[in-house]
Design an enzyme around this catalytic site. Structure first.
Site, PDB file in Angstrom:
ATOM      1  N   GLY B 326       3.924  -1.325  -3.386  1.00 33.15           N
ATOM      2  CA  GLY B 326       3.444   0.054  -3.333  1.00 33.15           C
ATOM      3  C   GLY B 326       2.821   0.342  -1.978  1.00 33.15           C
ATOM      4  O   GLY B 326       3.282  -0.158  -0.940  1.00 33.15           O
ATOM      5  N   SER B 327       1.766   1.096  -1.982  1.00 30.40           N
ATOM      6  CA  SER B 327       1.189   1.558  -0.720  1.00 30.40           C
ATOM      7  C   SER B 327       0.547   0.469   0.106  1.00 30.40           C
ATOM      8  O   SER B 327       0.255   0.674   1.286  1.00 30.40           O
ATOM      9  CB  SER B 327       0.144   2.639  -1.006  1.00 30.40           C
ATOM     10  OG  SER B 327       0.765   3.711  -1.681  1.00 30.40           O
ATOM     11  N   THR B 328       0.284  -0.712  -0.493  1.00 33.37           N
ATOM     12  CA  THR B 328      -0.256  -1.797   0.329  1.00 33.37           C
ATOM     13  C   THR B 328       0.769  -2.208   1.381  1.00 33.37           C
ATOM     14  O   THR B 328       0.446  -2.897   2.332  1.00 33.37           O
ATOM     15  CB  THR B 328      -0.617  -3.034  -0.521  1.00 33.37           C
ATOM     16  OG1 THR B 328       0.551  -3.457  -1.231  1.00 33.37           O
ATOM     17  CG2 THR B 328      -1.704  -2.710  -1.523  1.00 33.37           C
ATOM     18  N   PHE B 329       2.016  -1.740   1.185  1.00 34.47           N
ATOM     19  CA  PHE B 329       3.090  -2.067   2.115  1.00 34.47           C
ATOM     20  C   PHE B 329       3.081  -1.146   3.329  1.00 34.47           C
ATOM     21  O   PHE B 329       3.744  -1.394   4.326  1.00 34.47           O
ATOM     22  CB  PHE B 329       4.420  -1.928   1.359  1.00 34.47           C
ATOM     23  CG  PHE B 329       5.631  -2.425   2.100  1.00 34.47           C
ATOM     24  CD1 PHE B 329       5.857  -3.785   2.257  1.00 34.47           C
ATOM     25  CD2 PHE B 329       6.547  -1.543   2.637  1.00 34.47           C
ATOM     26  CE1 PHE B 329       6.975  -4.251   2.919  1.00 34.47           C
ATOM     27  CE2 PHE B 329       7.669  -1.994   3.310  1.00 34.47           C
ATOM     28  CZ  PHE B 329       7.881  -3.353   3.450  1.00 34.47           C
ATOM     29  N   LYS B 330       2.299  -0.068   3.238  1.00 37.14           N
ATOM     30  CA  LYS B 330       2.365   0.945   4.297  1.00 37.14           C
ATOM     31  C   LYS B 330       1.881   0.433   5.645  1.00 37.14           C
ATOM     32  O   LYS B 330       2.271   0.952   6.694  1.00 37.14           O
ATOM     33  CB  LYS B 330       1.573   2.190   3.883  1.00 37.14           C
ATOM     34  CG  LYS B 330       2.326   3.007   2.822  1.00 37.14           C
ATOM     35  CD  LYS B 330       1.513   4.168   2.319  1.00 37.14           C
ATOM     36  CE  LYS B 330       2.294   4.942   1.261  1.00 37.14           C
ATOM     37  NZ  LYS B 330       1.420   5.839   0.481  1.00 37.14           N
TER      38      LYS B 330
END
Lengths: 381, 647
Positions: B326-330
């Site tokens: 999820g957004s931890t990948f951003k």
């Protein structure tokens, strides 16, 4: 050549030879081998394929080899004696360099399909060469020192090689086997008395040499002698075999504990239960009756051999027959003495019963020579 | 040579005479052998039979004590405890049924266990000792010993059995041992004779099996004389065993316990890593299970409970579980765009709440859109559209390359079971594995850590540690083996510019400290240990157009299995990074609400080395935190056993 003095026409030819074979010996050998199959089946815990089946196959092969050798005229084998001896000697030298190390000693040549023990071959080749030698030697010279020394050399050369392996058991068998052929050939009693005296002196020397720089035997051989003399000193080490073997044997009683019921053998007390110590399993499971029956079968084989030798007017044939019988005798006598605690553990198998390929094949081949001598013996018209 | 008939007759006569003498001697010797046989087998048979019964010399193996596993402070995690048991030798027991019936009157026998033991007993040789009951009290053993005359073939015995003093806390890391099975044996080429000992314990899963070779040790032998009753009469010789090697882990037992307790009630995994050394300080996977259950031999009921639990207690979520990050990948998407130079640090992208790519409309989580966003705004507020644009400009293959540098899609070599590789997709991967062309939409999904992207909490923790340090930190779990430190090379620097990394770090700081940060609630207020982090919420379902039309479901309206995974990655202190934490709460809802608070608490414990003081928390939360800590059942921190430390 001596056989020419007899009427060759009286010797059976072709398939008729088979009728004149010594079938009593064949049957007795088969009976002994069958006891072997039973015991191998038993010590494998009811597993046919482990030892019994390969042993059966080898026995079948051995019987065929025996009959083929038996059908070949005895004079051919006499002419082969020198070659056989030199070949066996060559093989013995070969194992010094190419032998497979097995059981702590260099004894085998790996042929791929089987492992050949040249020392086994030598036992028979020695009997052949000695029989041929005394067939050639005029009777008057038999006890002359020079003509005695020559066969002694024939015996001691392979013995020295075997001792170097080191295989004390086979060395003893070679000397004893050779000596017996010399005895049968008529060498004077005095020589044997002298050798016995010398042997006594040697034993004395062996014991005094212990711990000295010139120690004559290996340490393990001394230990074996020690534990033979007093097994209780080391119940787990070297005396282990003898003690356990005696317990197994003695606990068999009259009729034994029953087939496959031997507790001692089952408990894996005996590490070589399928080879050198197989007699203990027989004696434990079938008791005195079983052990004595086997002894009787061996005795009958010896008896039939002696009868065949006495009937045989051919010097080579009769000496050979006596020599082969003596080899068989030495095998089982030493093995049984060993398991009964009468002799040190020297690693001699029980003939035709112990698991082992080359020993059985060589022994059956030797009995092929006995058959040949029997079939081709001179007959008066 | 020719021989005259006279000589022939002479020769034949001589051979006959000598042959008869020889035959006589041979028969005489055989007679002697026969007599000896008679003497041994008939006259002395009783004595030998007694010897056969009484004097059985056995060689028994002495199982070695298994190596002890310690935590980083020397507190034992897996050790060996004395185990009283009852052993039967079938051959000596005689009437087995009767003996067991008598034993039953003295000791409680578990029927299942008993049946298994009896089956084993009949399968093996009659003289092999078989364990009937395990883990008896001393009183029970004494009872059996007193009644020994009535129980032939039964002997009380004491042995060592594996014990896990910290119970559930380390079940996933350390695993457990169990009795060696036929299946285990069949897998080995040349099995150690030790494995023939019935019920010998070997590692079944986790570190216990991965480091089996170190832990097992070498068998000793004992040569003994036993009598007919199977009792050991005397020991003849003993060759002692070599104990297994002790192993020290990098894990802190207190932190691990706290993390397990903090995650209790959720299906979650959390990993704490030392940013400098890569030491894994905790790997908590919730719910857990009691490894001692397996050591004893787990009952079918218990086992079914574990396997049918939808929270999957047997599954190690920290390394085995892979989730869309999820957004931890951003951070990866942003860093890749910066590195590729396709997006300037201050360049802005307009977020109207969605973006159309290849005819498909991709939504931002904020329906109304964020408006103009630069990188910092986009990370802090977790704007999706910004990263859609960034990823499109960068391209998936450039992104994938960067991800691998940060440990995503890499299988780390740790001695625990089932370490997952995760997945970082690329055009090549899709062509090879799925035999499909990479589509622009795939890049859009990957931009926000959805679609094909999968990573484990361990990988996310490593990624965070690498962002914080700028070095390729490698995780390690084993600190020392047999007292010898497992050396670790200093992690090489990553091929990323420090200024780019600093931008990402600053944005992560803003996430948990900034006014509009998604994890502001989970900030740390202690000045010297400020935290940087990033939330993530990953969908496990596709939002259909119909659902969107009705208004997207709120998570708490959905059944548990369909709720979003909540993720959070963080590190602290911001100025001088020490520890990084990554947490995934399966189906926990949003990252900021489900994963950030436990991550913060676990990180604080790591920083303080104990339950954190309340003044590290924002003042309005202190009361709630106090309540939570009061209700948590924590194991008190232990001191390593006194005396010379073994590890």
């Amino acid at each position: 050549m001596s056989y020419l003095e007899y009427n060759v026409q009286t010797v059976p030819t072709g398939a008729r030879k088979l009728l004149h074979a010594n079938w009593a010996i064949v049957i007795l050998l088969t009976a002994v081998a069958c006891i072997g199959f039973l015991m191998l089946y038993s010590v494998a815990g009811g597993d046919l394929g482990r030892w019994a089946e390969p042993q059966m196959k080898r026995f079948a092969l051995g019987v065929v080899v025996m009959m083929i050798i038996g059908l070949v005229p005895i004079w051919f084998w006499r002419n082969m004696a020198g070659l056989a001896y030199l070949g066996a000697l060559g093989l013995l030298i070969l194992v010094e360099f190419f032998g497979v190390v097995g059981m702590g000693a260099q004894r085998w040549i790996d042929l791929g399909f089987m492992r050949l023990q040249p020392s086994e071959v030598m036992k028979i080749a020695l009997v052949m060469i000695l029989a041929a030698y005394y067939d050639w030697l005029p009777l008057s010279k038999v006890s002359r020192p020079f003509w005695v020394l020559f066969p002694v050399g024939l015996i001691l050369t392979p013995t020295a090689l075997v001792l170097k392996q080191p295989d004390l058991g086979t060395a003893i068998l070679l000397i004893a086997g050779g000596g017996i052929v010399m005895f049968c050939a008529g060498v004077s009693w005095w020589y044997f008395i002298a050798v016995a005296a010398a042997a006594g002196a040697l034993v004395f020397a062996v014991f005094t040499s212990r711990g000295q720089d010139w120690q004559l035997l290996q340490d393990y051989q001394y230990r074996r002698i020690d534990t033979f003399l007093d097994p209780s000193t080391d119940p787990l080490g070297a005396g282990y075999h003898i003690t356990q073997s005696k317990i197994a044997l003695g606990s068999g009683g009259w009729t034994g504990k029953g087939f496959m019921q031997g507790t001692q053998s089952r408990l894996n007390f005996l590490p070589e239960k399928h080879t050198d110590f197989i007699f203990t399993t027989l004696a434990e499971e079938f008791g005195f009756v079983g052990g004595f029956s086997l002894l009787t079968l061996y005795g009958l084989i010896i008896l039939f051999c002696i009868l065949s030798a006495i009937q045989n007017k051919d010097r080579f044939g009769s000496l050979l027959t006596l020599g082969v019988a003596a080899t068989l005798f030495l095998f089982f006598a030493v093995n049984m003495s060993m398991v009964m605690g009468l002799a040190p553990v020297v690693g001699v198998p029980l003939p035709l019963v112990s698991f082992g390929g080359s020993a059985m094949l060589v022994l059956l081949a030797a009995f092929g020579l006995v058959q040949s001598a029997h079939i081709h013996r001179p007959r008066s018209r | 040579m020719k021989r005259s008939p006279k000589e022939t007759d002479e020769s034949a006569g001589l051979v006959t005479r000598r042959g008869l003498v020889l035959g006589g001697l041979q028969l005489g010797f055989m007679g002697a052998l026969g007599l000896r046989m008679r003497q041994m087998q008939i006259e002395e048979a009783d004595a030998y039979q007694l010897l056969a019964e009484e004097n059985r010399i056995n060689v028994r193996l002495i199982p070695p004590s298994r190596g002890v596993i310690f935590d980083r402070n020397g507190v034992p995690i897996a050790d060996n405890s004395q185990n009283y048991r009852i052993v039967i030798v079938r051959e000596d027991a005689g009437d087995v049924e009767e003996v067991i019936a008598r034993l039953r009157r003295l000791v409680d026998l578990d029927e299942d266990d008993l049946e298994r033991s009896l089956k084993e007993m009949y399968r093996r040789s009659p003289f092999v000792p078989i364990t009937l009951v395990d883990r008896l009290s001393w009183e029970d053993v004494a009872e059996v010993a007193v009644n020994a005359p009535a129980l032939p073939g039964i002997t009380p015995d004491v042995g060592l059995s594996r014990h896990y003093p910290l119970g559930e806390d380390f079940a996933h890391i350390v695993g457990y041992v169990g009795p060696v099975s036929d299946n285990d044996l069949s897998k080995l080429e040349d099995p150690d004779p030790l494995l023939q000992i019935p019920k010998f314990q070997i590692g079944k899963i986790g570190l216990e099996t991965k480091l089996e070779a170190d832990l097992r040790g070498k068998a000793g032998t004992r040569q003994i004389e036993v009598n007919a009753a199977g009792r050991v009469m005397r020991e003849l010789n003993r060759d002692d065993y070599t104990p297994g090697t002790d192993i020290q882990l990098t894990v802190d037992h207190g932190l691990q316990n706290y993390a397990q307790a903090r995650l209790a009630g959720e299906s979650a995994g959390s990993v704490v890593i030392d940013i400098e050394t890569g030491d894994l300080l905790a790997m908590a996977s919730s719910p857990s299970f009691d490894p001692d259950l397996f050591v004893r031999g787990i009952s079918t009921t218990n086992y079914r409970e574990l396997t049918e639990n939808k929270y999957r207690p047997l599954f190690n979520k920290t390394v085995q579980g892979t989730y869309p990050p999820g957004s931890t990948f951003k951070m990866m998407t942003g860093l890749a765009a910066l590195k590729a130079g396709v997006m300037g640090p201050e360049e802005t992208v307009y977020c109207p709440g969605h973006m159309t790519v290849g005819g498909r409309r991709f939504h931002c989580w904020k329906r109304g859109g964020h408006g103009w966003m630069n990188l910092d705004d986009a990370l802090t507020q977790s704007c999706d559209v910004y990263f859609y644009e960034a990823a499109q400009r960068t391209g998936i293959d450039t992104m994938a390359e960067l991800c691998h540098q940060f440990g995503l899609g890499e299988r780390f070599k740790l001695p625990v079971s089932a370490v997952a590789e995760g997945l970082i997709p690329s055009t090549k991967w899709k062509a090879q594995v799925r035999d499909e062309v990479w589509r622009p939409g795939d890049t859009i999904n990957a931009a926000i850590g959805q679609g094909y992207v999968l990573s484990s909490p361990l990988q996310l923790a490593v990624m965070t540690a690498r962002i914080a340090s700028g070095r390729a930190v490698e995780p390690r779990l084993v600190k020392s083996i047999d007292g010898v430190e497992v050396t670790h090379e200093e992690a090489p620097p990553l091929e990323v510019s420090t200024s780019h990394l600093n931008m990402i770090r600053q944005s992560m700081y803003n996430v948990s400290n900034g006014r509009r940060g998604t994890a502001r609630r989970s900030r740390i207020v202690a000045d010297d240990i400020r935290m940087a982090g990033k939330t993530g919420t990953s969908q496990v379902r596709n939002i259909t157009a119909a659902e969107r039309a009705r208004g997207v479901f709120r998570n708490d309206q959905l059944p548990w299995e369909r709720r979003d995974h909540g993720l959070f990655v963080c590190y602290a202190p911001f100025d001088k990074p020490k520890y990084a934490v990554a947490t995934v709460v399966e189906h926990g809802g949003g990252g900021s609400s489900a994963a950030a608070p436990p991550s913060r608490d676990i990180l604080l414990y790591a920083l303080y080395g104990d339950v954190p003081p309340l003044d590290a928390y924002p003042s309005d939360q202190r009361e709630g935190i106090q309540e939570m800590h009061d209700s948590m059942v924590l194991r008190p921190r232990q001191k390593p056993p006194s005396g010379p430390t073994r590890a």
